[in-house]
Design a protein around this motif. Structure first.
Motif, PDB file in Angstrom:
ATOM      1  N   GLU A  74      -0.005 -43.076  -7.321  1.00  0.00           N
ATOM      2  CA  GLU A  74      -1.068 -42.091  -7.182  1.00  0.00           C
ATOM      3  C   GLU A  74      -1.241 -41.412  -8.532  1.00  0.00           C
ATOM      4  OE1 GLU A  74      -2.872 -41.801  -4.576  1.00  0.00           O
ATOM      5  OE2 GLU A  74      -1.695 -42.902  -3.076  1.00  0.00           O
ATOM      6  N   ILE A  75      -2.395 -40.846  -8.757  1.00  0.00           N
ATOM      7  CA  ILE A  75      -2.668 -40.276 -10.071  1.00  0.00           C
ATOM      8  C   ILE A  75      -1.682 -39.157 -10.408  1.00  0.00           C
ATOM      9  CG2 ILE A  75      -4.334 -38.560  -9.290  1.00  0.00           C
ATOM     10  CD1 ILE A  75      -4.531 -40.783 -12.481  1.00  0.00           C
ATOM     11  N   HIS A  76      -1.187 -38.429  -9.396  1.00  0.00           N
ATOM     12  CA  HIS A  76      -0.251 -37.342  -9.690  1.00  0.00           C
ATOM     13  C   HIS A  76       1.090 -37.856 -10.203  1.00  0.00           C
ATOM     14  CE1 HIS A  76       2.179 -37.999  -6.063  1.00  0.00           C
ATOM     15  NE2 HIS A  76       1.054 -38.166  -5.408  1.00  0.00           N
ATOM     16  N   ASP A  77       1.389 -39.154  -9.963  1.00  0.00           N
ATOM     17  CA  ASP A  77       2.617 -39.738 -10.503  1.00  0.00           C
ATOM     18  C   ASP A  77       2.578 -39.833 -12.024  1.00  0.00           C
ATOM     19  OD1 ASP A  77       3.817 -40.206  -7.961  1.00  0.00           O
ATOM     20  OD2 ASP A  77       2.566 -41.990  -7.718  1.00  0.00           O
TER      21      ASP A  77
ATOM     22  N   LYS B  43      -1.359 -51.908 -11.341  1.00  0.00           N
ATOM     23  CA  LYS B  43      -1.672 -50.898 -10.333  1.00  0.00           C
ATOM     24  C   LYS B  43      -2.174 -49.591 -10.948  1.00  0.00           C
ATOM     25  CE  LYS B  43       1.181 -52.428  -6.514  1.00  0.00           C
ATOM     26  NZ  LYS B  43       2.217 -52.065  -5.526  1.00  0.00           N
ATOM     27  N   ILE B  44      -1.774 -49.324 -12.180  1.00  0.00           N
ATOM     28  CA  ILE B  44      -2.171 -48.080 -12.819  1.00  0.00           C
ATOM     29  C   ILE B  44      -3.614 -48.136 -13.311  1.00  0.00           C
ATOM     30  CG2 ILE B  44      -1.742 -46.608 -14.844  1.00  0.00           C
ATOM     31  CD1 ILE B  44       1.232 -47.163 -14.472  1.00  0.00           C
ATOM     32  N   LEU B  45      -4.058 -49.289 -13.783  1.00  0.00           N
ATOM     33  CA  LEU B  45      -5.411 -49.403 -14.341  1.00  0.00           C
ATOM     34  C   LEU B  45      -6.507 -48.978 -13.362  1.00  0.00           C
ATOM     35  CD1 LEU B  45      -7.253 -50.157 -16.658  1.00  0.00           C
ATOM     36  CD2 LEU B  45      -7.142 -52.549 -15.920  1.00  0.00           C
ATOM     37  N   PRO B  46      -6.467 -49.425 -12.084  1.00  0.00           N
ATOM     38  CA  PRO B  46      -7.510 -48.951 -11.154  1.00  0.00           C
ATOM     39  C   PRO B  46      -7.526 -47.435 -11.001  1.00  0.00           C
ATOM     40  CG  PRO B  46      -6.360 -50.837 -10.224  1.00  0.00           C
ATOM     41  CD  PRO B  46      -5.589 -50.427 -11.440  1.00  0.00           C
ATOM     42  N   LEU B  47      -6.350 -46.796 -11.074  1.00  0.00           N
ATOM     43  CA  LEU B  47      -6.304 -45.340 -10.991  1.00  0.00           C
ATOM     44  C   LEU B  47      -7.015 -44.693 -12.179  1.00  0.00           C
ATOM     45  CD1 LEU B  47      -2.644 -44.560  -9.835  1.00  0.00           C
ATOM     46  CD2 LEU B  47      -4.737 -44.305  -8.510  1.00  0.00           C
ATOM     47  N   LEU B  48      -6.808 -45.266 -13.355  1.00  0.00           N
ATOM     48  CA  LEU B  48      -7.450 -44.715 -14.549  1.00  0.00           C
ATOM     49  C   LEU B  48      -8.965 -44.859 -14.466  1.00  0.00           C
ATOM     50  CD1 LEU B  48      -5.035 -46.002 -17.353  1.00  0.00           C
ATOM     51  CD2 LEU B  48      -4.935 -43.879 -16.030  1.00  0.00           C
ATOM     52  N   LYS B  49      -9.415 -45.946 -13.852  1.00  0.00           N
ATOM     53  CA  LYS B  49     -10.861 -46.136 -13.697  1.00  0.00           C
ATOM     54  C   LYS B  49     -11.445 -45.150 -12.696  1.00  0.00           C
ATOM     55  CE  LYS B  49     -10.863 -51.053 -14.932  1.00  0.00           C
ATOM     56  NZ  LYS B  49     -11.124 -52.439 -14.483  1.00  0.00           N
ATOM     57  N   GLN B  50     -10.664 -44.821 -11.672  1.00  0.00           N
ATOM     58  CA  GLN B  50     -11.116 -43.868 -10.656  1.00  0.00           C
ATOM     59  C   GLN B  50     -11.131 -42.438 -11.179  1.00  0.00           C
ATOM     60  OE1 GLN B  50      -8.585 -44.340  -7.227  1.00  0.00           O
ATOM     61  NE2 GLN B  50      -8.941 -46.554  -7.125  1.00  0.00           N
TER      62      GLN B  50
ATOM     63  N   ARG C  19      -4.449 -38.855 -20.761  1.00  0.00           N
ATOM     64  CA  ARG C  19      -3.144 -39.197 -21.310  1.00  0.00           C
ATOM     65  C   ARG C  19      -3.100 -40.686 -21.684  1.00  0.00           C
ATOM     66  NH1 ARG C  19       1.628 -36.537 -20.517  1.00  0.00           N
ATOM     67  NH2 ARG C  19       0.638 -35.353 -18.827  1.00  0.00           N
ATOM     68  N   GLU C  20      -2.550 -41.000 -22.840  1.00  0.00           N
ATOM     69  CA  GLU C  20      -2.422 -42.393 -23.255  1.00  0.00           C
ATOM     70  C   GLU C  20      -1.411 -43.127 -22.371  1.00  0.00           C
ATOM     71  OE1 GLU C  20      -1.322 -42.544 -27.327  1.00  0.00           O
ATOM     72  OE2 GLU C  20      -3.235 -41.779 -28.069  1.00  0.00           O
TER      73      GLU C  20
END
Length: 334
Positions: free
Chosen positions: A269-272, A290-297, A303-304
């Motif tokens: 989740e983005i809060h992670d 799994k992280i990339l879709p969160l960054l797109k959302q 944060r880098e």
């Protein structure tokens, strides 16, 4: 700390209290042997695919380097013009199964490792717990010379002609106990029945591999930006053996870094990914899927997030054995 992380930490430390789980290990062993016997005497039958099957697996729970090895083998077979497809359990995916994996597939549907495999190789791939259905779905779309099963070493319902067992010498066999007292899925004697590939920086076997690290790249990049290993990083990782990732970071001069471990195949989740300061995150390719879709959302997330790519490097003897095994199955090597 989750229970999965707690028990994994106990296995890695070979904690003495694990002995209280020995009755459960005896139960696991009895069930495993009974299931194996049922296949041997014909009470249960294995599915024989119409094309040769190669299983790449391990006898331990947790990461062993199996996925980078599979990716490398697929690319190697492609270079030889051998038509190969891949099946997998699709662990962590919600289905429905069998599910065909392509570049648009989502990790929450088909699993993170299948997405990484297809993104890295373009190989035809189907996932699902029923390997027969997966193979039939794959062959309905493609004419193949070989099918590789990602994991499934213990899945006796699938007949196979080649077994490669990855043994990570960094972890070894722990306390050499079966689940849950130890992290073995099968007894150590199982290593005598397949082709064992030793994963080690300083191998003792001619059949060996290691992971070569490339320069980290920025997942949420806007233009090019140089990597600075001297920065403080948050190491965010959700794999079976996170200690290997920490060793990788140290090997490329990254220090200090703060560890943030999650269970294998964790649904981020983005809060992670949120911390009080603006230090960058560094993670694995498997986690990046799994992280990339969160960054797109969350386009306001600034944060880098850096990704450390690795590639399996095999000894020459591994290729010799592979080519010999394929030729025995009638698959011609140019």
């Amino acid at each position: 700390m989750s229970f999965a992380q707690f028990i994994q930490d106990a296995w890695n430390k070979q904690a003495k209290w694990l002995i209280v789980l020995r009755p459960l290990s005896w139960l696991y062993r009895s069930g495993f042997l009974l299931n194996k016997k049922m296949y041997q005497v014909g009470i249960k039958s294995s599915y024989q695919a119409p094309v040769p099957v190669m299983v790449i697996g391990n006898i331990t729970v947790g990461g062993s380097g199996k996925t980078p090895l599979l990716i490398h083998l697929v690319n190697h077979l492609h270079s030889l013009n051998i038509r190969v497809g891949v099946i997998s359990r699709g662990y962590g995916g919600s289905g429905p199964f069998p599910a065909y994996v392509n570049l648009e597939s989502e990790p929450e549907v088909v699993g993170d490792e299948p997405c990484l495999i297809v993104q890295s190789t373009g190989v035809p791939m189907v996932v699902g717990s029923n390997r027969q259905h997966s193979i039939e779905s794959l062959l309905s779309r493609h004419c193949l010379d070989l099918i590789i099963s990602d994991d499934g070493l213990q899945h006796l319902a699938l007949a196979r002609q080649i077994e490669w067992i990855v043994l990570d010498q960094n972890r070894g066999l722990g306390n050499q106990k079966l689940l849950p007292e130890g992290y073995l899925r099968e007894p150590p004697s199982r290593l005598k029945t397949g082709t064992v590939i030793e994963h080690a920086a300083e191998p003792t076997s001619a059949l060996n591999m290691h992971l070569e690290v490339a320069l980290p790249y920025l997942l949420n990049a806007v233009g090019s930006k140089p990597f600075h290993p001297e920065h403080h990083f948050y190491a965010v990782v959700g794999i079976g053996f996170p200690q290997r990732f920490y060793q990788t970071l140290a090997s490329i001069g990254i220090h200090p870094f703060q560890c943030h471990e999650f269970p294998d195949h964790y649904e981020y989740e983005i809060h992670d990914l949120e911390f009080e300061d603006d230090y960058p995150i560094i993670t694995t390719e498997k986690d990046a899927v799994k992280i990339l879709p969160l960054l797109k959302q969350h386009s306001n997330f600034k944060r880098e997030v850096w990704v450390v790519p690795v590639e399996a490097k095999l000894s020459a003897q591994c290729y010799d054995v592979l080519h010999h095994q394929l030729q025995q199955l009638g698959i011609q090597i140019p």
